[in-house]
Scaffold this active site. Structure first.
Site, short mmCIF file in Angstrom:
data_model
loop_
_atom_site.label_atom_id
_atom_site.label_comp_id
_atom_site.label_asym_id
_atom_site.label_seq_id
_atom_site.Cartn_x
_atom_site.Cartn_y
_atom_site.Cartn_z
CD GLU A 12 -2.97 -1.32 2.16
OE1 GLU A 12 -4.15 -1.64 1.94
OE2 GLU A 12 -2.51 -1.22 3.32
CG ASP A 196 -11.73 -8.16 -0.97
OD1 ASP A 196 -10.66 -7.61 -0.68
OD2 ASP A 196 -12.69 -8.22 -0.18
O1 OS5 Z 1 -4.80 -4.66 6.00
C1 OS5 Z 1 -5.79 -5.62 5.84
C2 OS5 Z 1 -7.12 -4.96 5.60
N1 OS5 Z 1 -7.04 -4.57 4.22
C3 OS5 Z 1 -8.30 -4.11 3.62
C4 OS5 Z 1 -9.23 -5.19 3.12
C5 OS5 Z 1 -10.08 -5.96 3.88
N2 OS5 Z 1 -10.31 -6.01 5.21
C6 OS5 Z 1 -11.24 -6.89 5.67
N3 OS5 Z 1 -11.93 -7.73 4.87
C7 OS5 Z 1 -11.75 -7.68 3.53
N4 OS5 Z 1 -12.47 -8.50 2.73
C8 OS5 Z 1 -10.80 -6.78 3.00
N5 OS5 Z 1 -10.38 -6.52 1.74
C9 OS5 Z 1 -9.41 -5.55 1.82
C10 OS5 Z 1 -6.30 -5.58 3.53
C11 OS5 Z 1 -5.58 -6.41 4.56
C12 OS5 Z 1 -6.24 -7.78 4.62
S1 OS5 Z 1 -5.32 -8.98 5.50
C13 OS5 Z 1 -4.40 -9.67 4.20
C14 OS5 Z 1 -3.25 -10.55 4.65
C15 OS5 Z 1 -2.51 -11.09 3.45
C16 OS5 Z 1 -1.19 -11.70 3.78
N6 OS5 Z 1 -0.95 -12.58 4.72
N7 OS5 Z 1 0.34 -12.93 4.66
N8 OS5 Z 1 0.89 -12.26 3.71
C17 OS5 Z 1 0.00 -11.49 3.12
C18 OS5 Z 1 2.31 -12.42 3.34
C19 OS5 Z 1 3.22 -11.79 4.36
C20 OS5 Z 1 4.07 -12.58 5.09
C21 OS5 Z 1 4.94 -11.99 6.02
C22 OS5 Z 1 4.90 -10.61 6.21
C23 OS5 Z 1 4.05 -9.83 5.47
C24 OS5 Z 1 3.21 -10.41 4.53
#
Ligand code: OS5
Length: 229
Positions: A12, A196
């Site tokens: 972001e 999404d």
């Molecule tokens: O910051 C979180 C909220 N954001 C907005 C969002 C959201 N929130 C709630 N429900 C939804 N349907 C949403 N759509 C967009 C986005 C973000 C969501 S949590 C995503 C986690 C993805 C992830 N997990 N592991 N990694 C990525 C890889 C990683 C590994 C180590 C360190 C950093 C990343």
């Protein structure tokens, strides 16, 4: 003027960092902060990590430690409103916390004593965003953004948030950032591009579209900084 630009995930803020020269990295309170100047304006950019606890910490540090006097949030969100499609931009005209629940004591969802269900961003920043959208011919929607410490990927949950808070989009950091800025009298603006639809396909859609949508949001925020300068 020192402007904080905050995201939750690296993706972001990366589109912003890519466009800036002479970036200084400062490590503080278990996070990384990036100082830069853009058209004469001092910027401090960071991603908080995901969720309300991390974003509360980072917003507080940006204001109290780095002396930022304005905060712009850039990131992605899940759509609730059927009018919002992947890639669309929405700014919060108010924010609420959908998973705050002491209803057993007779309080409404999203409310705790001495708190408020809805927190409102700065009207001047909203006007600047609308001006930028008009000048650049960009469609910019406004609505209620609901925050909670969960990635929503079910139509039932999404409908409940819609019915309970009349929300248009949801994410995991906006309300906590708003609460910090409101308490510290710091004008703030929360912008999100849809990644999404917070339904059964949300996980796959998020992985597919988050980077592109994050860039849509970051590009708009930089246009706002242009206007502010
Ligand atoms: O910051 C979180 C909220 N954001 C907005 C969002 C959201 N929130 C709630 N429900 C939804 N349907 C949403 N759509 C967009 C986005 C973000 C969501 S949590 C995503 C986690 C993805 C992830 N997990 N592991 N990694 C990525 C890889 C990683 C590994 C180590 C360190 C950093 C990343």
């Amino acid at each position: 003027m020192r402007i904080a630009i905050l995201g939750a995930m690296p993706e972001e803020i990366e589109p912003l960092l890519e466009k800036l020269d002479d970036i200084t990295r400062i490590d503080y309170a278990d996070n990384r902060y990036f100082k830069a100047k853009y058209k004469g304006v001092e910027l401090v950019i960071a991603y908080s990590k995901i969720g309300c606890a991390f974003s509360t910490l980072t917003a507080t540090v940006l204001i109290e430690h780095f002396g930022c006097n304005m905060l712009l949030f850039s990131g992605v969100a899940g759509a609730i409103s059927s009018e919002l499609k992947i890639g669309d931009l929405i700014y919060a005209d108010k924010l609420c916390k959908h998973d705050l629940d002491i209803t057993v004591f007779g309080h409404p969802h999203g409310f705790v004593p001495e708190g408020q269900i809805y927190i409102y961003p700065d009207n001047d920043l909203i006007s600047i965003a609308q001006k930028v959208a008009k000048e650049k011919n960009i469609t910019l929607k406004e609505g209620t953004i609901a925050t909670g410490d969960q990635f929503v990927s079910s139509s039932e949950k999404k409908e409940w948030i819609k019915d309970t808070f009349n929300a248009d989009a949801l994410e995991m950091e906006g309300y906590s950032v708003a609460l910090v800025c409101d308490a510290l009298n710091t004008p703030f603006f929360i912008l999100r591009a849809i990644s999404d639809s917070a339904d059964g396909d949300a996980g796959v859609d998020f992985d597919t579209f988050m980077e592109k949508s994050a860039k849509v949001s970051a590009d708009f925020i930089l246009n706002m900084v242009d206007e502010l300068s």
